[in-house]
Design a protein around this motif. Structure first.
Motif, PDB file in Angstrom:
ATOM      1  N   GLU A  39       0.856  -1.005  -0.012  1.00 52.24           N
ATOM      2  CA  GLU A  39      -0.062  -0.254  -0.033  1.00 52.24           C
ATOM      3  C   GLU A  39       0.856   1.284  -0.027  1.00 52.24           C
ATOM      4  OE1 GLU A  39      -3.315  -0.089  -0.461  1.00 52.24           O
ATOM      5  OE2 GLU A  39      -3.574  -1.976  -0.075  1.00 52.24           O
ATOM      6  N   TYR A  64       0.512   7.203   3.570  1.00 54.15           N
ATOM      7  CA  TYR A  64      -0.344   7.821   4.349  1.00 54.15           C
ATOM      8  C   TYR A  64      -1.733   7.313   4.183  1.00 54.15           C
ATOM      9  CZ  TYR A  64       3.686  11.069   4.302  1.00 54.15           C
ATOM     10  OH  TYR A  64       5.058  11.444   4.567  1.00 54.15           O
ATOM     11  N   GLN A  65      -2.281   6.729   3.118  1.00 57.15           N
ATOM     12  CA  GLN A  65      -3.458   6.172   3.078  1.00 57.15           C
ATOM     13  C   GLN A  65      -3.727   5.076   4.067  1.00 57.15           C
ATOM     14  OE1 GLN A  65      -5.916   7.398   0.595  1.00 57.15           O
ATOM     15  NE2 GLN A  65      -7.509   6.036   1.365  1.00 57.15           N
ATOM     16  N   HIS A  66      -2.902   4.204   4.258  1.00 54.57           N
ATOM     17  CA  HIS A  66      -2.727   2.967   4.906  1.00 54.57           C
ATOM     18  C   HIS A  66      -1.475   3.057   5.670  1.00 54.57           C
ATOM     19  CE1 HIS A  66      -5.387   1.691   1.493  1.00 54.57           C
ATOM     20  NE2 HIS A  66      -6.197   1.102   2.511  1.00 54.57           N
ATOM     21  N   ASP A  78      -0.341  -0.287  -4.775  1.00 52.54           N
ATOM     22  CA  ASP A  78      -0.184   1.174  -4.522  1.00 52.54           C
ATOM     23  C   ASP A  78       1.043   1.413  -3.661  1.00 52.54           C
ATOM     24  OD1 ASP A  78      -2.449   1.817  -6.197  1.00 52.54           O
ATOM     25  OD2 ASP A  78      -3.367   2.284  -4.289  1.00 52.54           O
ATOM     26  N   ASN A  93       3.999   3.827  -4.671  1.00 47.10           N
ATOM     27  CA  ASN A  93       3.770   5.296  -4.520  1.00 47.10           C
ATOM     28  C   ASN A  93       4.757   5.794  -3.305  1.00 47.10           C
ATOM     29  OD1 ASN A  93       1.850   6.063  -6.413  1.00 47.10           O
ATOM     30  ND2 ASN A  93       0.331   5.054  -5.254  1.00 47.10           N
ATOM     31  N   THR A 104       6.805  13.663  -3.353  1.00 49.41           N
ATOM     32  CA  THR A 104       6.138  13.739  -1.935  1.00 49.41           C
ATOM     33  C   THR A 104       6.602  14.799  -1.009  1.00 49.41           C
ATOM     34  OG1 THR A 104       6.048  11.334  -2.026  1.00 49.41           O
ATOM     35  CG2 THR A 104       5.505  12.241   0.092  1.00 49.41           C
ATOM     36  N   ASP A 157      -3.131  -4.103   3.023  1.00 50.46           N
ATOM     37  CA  ASP A 157      -4.480  -3.632   3.437  1.00 50.46           C
ATOM     38  C   ASP A 157      -5.201  -4.754   3.237  1.00 50.46           C
ATOM     39  OD1 ASP A 157      -6.332  -2.021   4.543  1.00 50.46           O
ATOM     40  OD2 ASP A 157      -7.361  -1.849   2.632  1.00 50.46           O
TER      41      ASP A 157
END
Lengths: 99, 130, 130
Positions: C9, C12-14, C42, C45, C51, C130
């Motif tokens: 993943e 930040y999102q996960h 993902d 990323n 970033t 995730d």
């Protein structure tokens, strides 16, 4: 075998599925949102307590603390930090993540 | 993957299991998992695939993705045999919980109980889950 | 012991990348070797050099890069997953006729064979996702 779970037991069935497929003597480490499964009064408490007869349950303490759940841990759940996480992986012959 | 690497790996055969627990198309996990499975065939490892929970939906017959403008990869599961990947295990309880039977699946599989699946997982060297 | 780490993943999102980083750091502190960190799905990323998190937050990409530079970690981004998501290094950018590249120099782009190789070479492969 070390089973690593990272999902809240009320969002996904990963904890339940992991426990259904963990052989007697296995170790189960709850990290990230799966630490909610290690807490008293939660939906998974009874399931986790019954699983303790066959498997050893661990929870990642920093993840419990980050969620304000550090003082609600079910008796018998073993707390580890990241170093303890590493030790669990190293001590077991293999590991599997229940994503 | 280079030929050089292939030669370096000669000799080591490990038991790899790919555990699929997610439905196809809603997320990319099933497709990208399959891409690793195909690559692993080139390394001549002892590869098996497990389909548990929503992962069993990946094997449904009659998948037609035309309307969602995505490429279907359902037929790739049938092609695995050509890569000498023949160990496909499906969790019986997961199928039953979803009203699916072996006849609904696109490829020949071994249907196993949770206890049998646990044994299979336990004997692996590497378990990859996506 | 020789560890491989798979990150599925993005940052930040996960929490997956954070957990993987803290695991890697703890493993190195205990004297273990990290053979390779592989970024897939993902997770590619995590290699973006563009970033820019808020100043008071952790910088996930730079943090991985610093750990890699300090311990000479091999951090590999899956090329197929990266291309799908618009992640490319200088060479790939030129090859594809693009006007920019975005892979941080502490990461390298390579094929999925590198993940399978990590599974073969490592004593343990730990998956974060995730």
């Amino acid at each position: 075998m070390l089973h690593i779970v990272n999902k809240s037991p009320t969002e996904r069935n990963s904890v339940e599925s992991c426990l259904a497929h963990a052989k007697k003597g296995s170790k189960v480490l709850l990290i990230e949102d799966a630490v909610y499964a290690a807490t008293k009064g939660g939906a998974a408490e009874a399931r986790v307590r019954s699983a303790m007869a066959d498997v050893t349950i661990y929870a990642l303490q920093p993840d419990l603390a980050a969620r304000g759940m550090a003082d609600r841990v079910i008796d018998g759940v073993n707390l580890v930090d990241y170093g303890g996480f590493v030790d669990l992986v190293a001590e077991q012959a293999n590991c599997q993540s229940w994503l | 993957m280079s030929e050089e690497m292939d030669m370096e790996e000669g000799g080591t055969i490990k038991k790899f299991m790919f555990v699929n627990r997610k439905a196809p198309y809603g997320t990319i996990y099933a497709l990208e998992s399959l891409e690793v499975v195909l690559i692993s065939a080139a390394f001549e490892q002892d590869v098996s695939l497990a389909f548990v929970d929503d992962g069993v939906y990946q094997l449904m017959k009659g998948i037609n993705t035309d309307g969602i403008e995505m490429k279907s990869f359902a037929k790739t599961y049938r092609a695995l045999e050509g890569y000498d990947i023949e160990k496909l295990y499906v969790d019986r309880e997961s199928m039953e919980a979803r009203g699916i039977s072996e006849d609904d699946l696109i490829v020949d599989v071994q249907v196993v109980s949770a206890a049998e699946m646990a044994d299979l997982m336990n004997e692996q060297d590497v378990v990859l889950s996506f | 012991m020789k560890f491989g780490i798979l990150v599925n993943e993005g940052p930040y999102q996960h929490q997956a990348s954070d957990s993987a980083y803290l695991f890697a750091k703890a493993a190195l502190a205990k004297g273990h070797e990290i053979f390779r960190v592989f970024f897939y799905h993902d997770g590619v990323n995590n290699a973006s050099r563009l970033t820019v998190p808020p100043a008071d937050d952790r910088h996930i990409v730079n943090r991985w890069a610093a750990l890699a530079d300090e311990h000479k970690l091999d951090m590999v981004v899956c090329i197929a997953a990266a291309q799908r998501r618009g992640m490319m290094d200088d060479n790939e950018s030129k090859r594809q006729g693009k006007d920019a590249d975005n892979i941080h120099p502490s990461f390298r782009i390579s094929g999925l064979g590198q993940l399978v190789e990590a599974g073969i070479q490592c004593d343990r492969l730990v998956v974060f996702g995730d």
